[in-house]
Design a protein around this motif. Structure first.
Motif, PDB file in Angstrom:
ATOM      1  N   UNK A 172      -4.672   9.742  23.164  1.00 12.25           N
ATOM      2  CA  UNK A 172      -3.382  10.386  23.456  1.00 12.25           C
ATOM      3  C   UNK A 172      -2.444   9.984  22.033  1.00 12.25           C
ATOM      4  N   UNK A 173      -2.615   8.823  21.564  1.00 11.81           N
ATOM      5  CA  UNK A 173      -1.757   8.659  20.286  1.00 11.81           C
ATOM      6  C   UNK A 173      -2.302   9.094  18.878  1.00 11.81           C
ATOM      7  N   UNK A 174      -3.573   9.585  19.176  1.00  8.54           N
ATOM      8  CA  UNK A 174      -4.373  10.013  17.900  1.00  8.54           C
ATOM      9  C   UNK A 174      -3.951  11.498  17.927  1.00  8.54           C
ATOM     10  N   UNK A 175      -3.415  12.273  18.921  1.00 13.56           N
ATOM     11  CA  UNK A 175      -3.383  13.666  18.999  1.00 13.56           C
ATOM     12  C   UNK A 175      -2.325  14.240  18.074  1.00 13.56           C
ATOM     13  N   UNK A 176      -2.307  15.423  17.658  1.00 18.33           N
ATOM     14  CA  UNK A 176      -1.348  16.095  17.251  1.00 18.33           C
ATOM     15  C   UNK A 176      -0.351  16.815  18.214  1.00 18.33           C
ATOM     16  N   UNK A 177      -0.899  17.281  19.297  1.00 14.94           N
ATOM     17  CA  UNK A 177      -0.502  18.207  20.372  1.00 14.94           C
ATOM     18  C   UNK A 177      -0.928  17.822  21.525  1.00 14.94           C
TER      19      UNK A 177
ATOM     20  N   UNK B 172       1.965   3.117  30.046  1.00  7.30           N
ATOM     21  CA  UNK B 172       1.390   2.526  29.207  1.00  7.30           C
ATOM     22  C   UNK B 172       1.542   2.819  27.795  1.00  7.30           C
ATOM     23  N   UNK B 173       2.249   3.743  27.480  1.00  3.92           N
ATOM     24  CA  UNK B 173       2.410   4.346  26.018  1.00  3.92           C
ATOM     25  C   UNK B 173       3.913   3.694  25.530  1.00  3.92           C
ATOM     26  N   UNK B 174       3.729   3.659  24.156  1.00  2.00           N
ATOM     27  CA  UNK B 174       5.221   3.113  23.703  1.00  2.00           C
ATOM     28  C   UNK B 174       6.230   4.255  23.669  1.00  2.00           C
ATOM     29  N   UNK B 175       7.459   3.706  23.619  1.00  3.09           N
ATOM     30  CA  UNK B 175       8.513   4.583  23.822  1.00  3.09           C
ATOM     31  C   UNK B 175       8.768   6.066  22.858  1.00  3.09           C
ATOM     32  N   UNK B 176       8.247   5.819  21.667  1.00  3.41           N
ATOM     33  CA  UNK B 176       8.082   6.452  20.729  1.00  3.41           C
ATOM     34  C   UNK B 176       6.627   7.383  20.525  1.00  3.41           C
ATOM     35  N   UNK B 177       6.107   7.270  21.490  1.00  2.00           N
ATOM     36  CA  UNK B 177       4.440   7.902  21.687  1.00  2.00           C
ATOM     37  C   UNK B 177       4.348   9.369  21.175  1.00  2.00           C
ATOM     38  N   UNK B 178       5.328  10.113  21.663  1.00  2.00           N
ATOM     39  CA  UNK B 178       5.102  11.444  21.315  1.00  2.00           C
ATOM     40  C   UNK B 178       6.040  11.923  20.044  1.00  2.00           C
TER      41      UNK B 178
END
Length: 188
Positions: free
Chosen positions: A67-72, A94-100
């Protein structure tokens, strides 16, 4: 460009059916795009315990890093008890607050009735906005009546999925262009 689809439940077939069709549309119309479908039913995920996503192991590490490596990201989710499933909420935890940040996120929802569209507006979109996503404004909402024998039988829904794919890719290109312009200012 990397697009990750998430089938956000470990039970049922409708969301997975819709996500498979969505991924097929990307594969057919945008062969240059690298796609991955993360079906949460196929992964053993740890419950979030506050660690950084890269500190987990196994499926949890694979899913979060993908997920973190995705562009979309295209999130497919059913509506359970007028809310998102716990499996999808766990992904967000599980992801950081700025993940997206600098990622485009689009939404595809399956539900028993039309009244559940409010779940997207009042729960899912605020979570995604908090995590800094560029949210594609329109989403696809699919009701129980739009499926028959594990297939989507409503042509309007199929058209809207195709449009969602197109909008996701166009938004991702726009966000990339904006980021490149910002980077030029700082000579990166």
């Amino acid at each position: 460009m990397k697009i990750v689809g998430i089938a956000g439940s470990i039970v049922g077939s409708k969301t997975k059916t819709a996500m498979n069709y969505t991924m097929e549309q990307i594969r057919k119309n945008y062969p240059e795009v690298q796609i991955t479908l993360l079906d949460l039913a196929e992964h053993e995920l740890a419950f979030s315990d506050g660690r950084n996503y890269f500190e987990y192991e196994g499926d949890t590490k694979y899913v979060t890093e993908t997920i973190m490596e995705a562009d979309a990201i295209i999130i497919g989710t059913p509506t359970f008890q007028a809310s998102i499933p716990a499996t999808l909420k766990n992904i967000f935890d599980l992801l950081p607050v700025n993940a997206f940040r600098d990622k485009v996120v689009s939404i595809l929802v399956t539900a028993g009735t039309a009244k559940h569209y409010l779940m997207v507006e009042q729960q899912l979109k605020p979570i995604l906005a908090y995590m800094k996503a560029h949210i594609v404004p329109t989403y696809v909402f699919i009701e129980e009546k739009d499926f028959m024998r594990k297939e989507i039988v409503n042509d309007d829904i199929l058209f809207r999925i195709e449009r969602l794919v197109e909008d996701t890719i166009l938004h991702a290109h726009a966000v990339r262009g904006i980021q490149e312009e910002k980077d030029k200012k700082y000579d990166f």
